[in-house]
Design a protein around this motif. Structure first.
Motif, PDB file in Angstrom:
ATOM      1  N   UNK A 180     -17.289  -3.225 -59.465  1.00 32.87           N
ATOM      2  CA  UNK A 180     -17.141  -2.852 -58.058  1.00 32.87           C
ATOM      3  C   UNK A 180     -16.405  -3.936 -57.285  1.00 32.87           C
ATOM      4  N   UNK A 181     -16.819  -5.196 -57.478  1.00 32.87           N
ATOM      5  CA  UNK A 181     -16.176  -6.319 -56.771  1.00 32.87           C
ATOM      6  C   UNK A 181     -14.708  -6.440 -57.151  1.00 32.87           C
ATOM      7  N   UNK A 182     -14.391  -6.254 -58.427  1.00 32.32           N
ATOM      8  CA  UNK A 182     -12.991  -6.305 -58.873  1.00 32.32           C
ATOM      9  C   UNK A 182     -12.180  -5.194 -58.233  1.00 32.32           C
ATOM     10  N   UNK A 183     -12.737  -3.996 -58.207  1.00 30.92           N
ATOM     11  CA  UNK A 183     -12.026  -2.867 -57.604  1.00 30.92           C
ATOM     12  C   UNK A 183     -11.840  -3.087 -56.111  1.00 30.92           C
ATOM     13  N   UNK A 184     -12.861  -3.622 -55.452  1.00 28.77           N
ATOM     14  CA  UNK A 184     -12.778  -3.880 -54.013  1.00 28.77           C
ATOM     15  C   UNK A 184     -11.673  -4.897 -53.728  1.00 28.77           C
ATOM     16  N   UNK A 185     -11.578  -5.938 -54.554  1.00 35.35           N
ATOM     17  CA  UNK A 185     -10.532  -6.949 -54.392  1.00 35.35           C
ATOM     18  C   UNK A 185      -9.152  -6.334 -54.591  1.00 35.35           C
ATOM     19  N   UNK A 186      -8.998  -5.503 -55.632  1.00 36.75           N
ATOM     20  CA  UNK A 186      -7.702  -4.849 -55.877  1.00 36.75           C
ATOM     21  C   UNK A 186      -7.328  -3.923 -54.723  1.00 36.75           C
ATOM     22  N   UNK A 187      -8.305  -3.152 -54.220  1.00 39.27           N
ATOM     23  CA  UNK A 187      -8.038  -2.255 -53.096  1.00 39.27           C
ATOM     24  C   UNK A 187      -7.618  -3.041 -51.856  1.00 39.27           C
ATOM     25  N   UNK A 188      -8.313  -4.152 -51.608  1.00 39.59           N
ATOM     26  CA  UNK A 188      -8.002  -4.983 -50.442  1.00 39.59           C
ATOM     27  C   UNK A 188      -6.587  -5.559 -50.572  1.00 39.59           C
ATOM     28  N   UNK A 189      -6.246  -6.014 -51.763  1.00 35.04           N
ATOM     29  CA  UNK A 189      -4.902  -6.556 -51.988  1.00 35.04           C
ATOM     30  C   UNK A 189      -3.839  -5.468 -51.824  1.00 35.04           C
ATOM     31  N   UNK A 190      -4.126  -4.263 -52.285  1.00 38.95           N
ATOM     32  CA  UNK A 190      -3.184  -3.148 -52.137  1.00 38.95           C
ATOM     33  C   UNK A 190      -2.973  -2.818 -50.668  1.00 38.95           C
ATOM     34  N   UNK A 211     -19.602 -17.186 -62.791  1.00 43.73           N
ATOM     35  CA  UNK A 211     -19.772 -15.958 -62.020  1.00 43.73           C
ATOM     36  C   UNK A 211     -18.722 -14.966 -62.469  1.00 43.73           C
ATOM     37  N   UNK A 212     -19.168 -13.879 -63.037  1.00 45.06           N
ATOM     38  CA  UNK A 212     -18.255 -12.812 -63.433  1.00 45.06           C
ATOM     39  C   UNK A 212     -18.414 -11.682 -62.419  1.00 45.06           C
ATOM     40  N   UNK A 213     -17.371 -11.414 -61.625  1.00 47.01           N
ATOM     41  CA  UNK A 213     -17.493 -10.356 -60.621  1.00 47.01           C
ATOM     42  C   UNK A 213     -17.750  -8.998 -61.274  1.00 47.01           C
ATOM     43  N   UNK A 214     -18.499  -8.174 -60.583  1.00 42.83           N
ATOM     44  CA  UNK A 214     -18.807  -6.845 -61.094  1.00 42.83           C
ATOM     45  C   UNK A 214     -17.561  -5.962 -61.050  1.00 42.83           C
TER      46      UNK A 214
END
Length: 181
Positions: free
Chosen positions: A39-49, A34-37
């Motif tokens: 959008x999913x990568x950006x959402x994860x980074x935003x959530x972590x920030x 499973x390679x996250x899209x």
């Protein structure tokens, strides 16, 4: 070597055929990858920030105590990292799309970036177990702030943000009378 898959299933068994000797082959099993899209990568980074922001907040905040005011504080904090020139009302270039000279007005986050960020954080909040009705990213104060930012940036840059209208499908015009076919 050619890879031949037995089905469209990524978990299926595949056969490798050696073109030098078609009578020999090897069988391999590949797990689903499973390679996250993007959008999913950006959402994860935003959530972590945002999580890091809450941990660094004084006093530290838990997500359950977070409300719309904290989200606004976070958005204002992010402004210092912006790359969009937003002219102050006292600036001689206020309202010009392409100012003729540099000015000391601040760089801020663009409205579109903030709007997209809030959309990703709203989705991430619910994915992490938050209830939609308690989502601080969907608070009325946040929506009003985004609208204020959009309107001010539109005035400052001389750009209007109009609601996009749905385009009607072009109608095919009947052939002109007397046209030969």
């Amino acid at each position: 070597m050619d890879l031949v898959s037995q089905s469209g299933n990524p978990n299926s068994v595949s056969t490798i055929i050696n073109p030098n000797n078609p009578n020999t082959s090897s069988t391999i099993s590949s797990p689903a990858v499973y390679a996250p899209s993007r959008y999913e990568n950006q959402k994860r980074r935003d959530w972590n920030t945002f999580g890091q922001y809450l941990r660094n907040h004084r006093p530290p905040l838990s997500l359950s105590l977070c409300n719309g005011a904290h989200v606004l504080e976070f958005l204002r904090y992010l402004d210092q990292f912006g790359k969009t020139k937003v002219h102050n009302q006292t600036c001689p270039f206020f309202g010009l799309k392409n100012p003729p000279a540099p000015c000391p007005c601040p760089l801020r986050q663009a409205w579109g970036s903030l709007d997209a960020l809030i959309g990703r954080l709203r989705a991430a909040y619910e994915e992490h177990g938050g209830k939609p009705e308690a989502n601080p990213f969907g608070a009325r104060a946040v929506r009003l702030y985004l609208r204020e930012v959009r309107d001010f940036q539109a005035k400052a840059r001389g750009v209007s943000y109009e609601k996009k209208r749905k385009r009607s499908k072009p109608k095919l015009a009947p052939p002109p009378a007397g046209a030969s076919q």
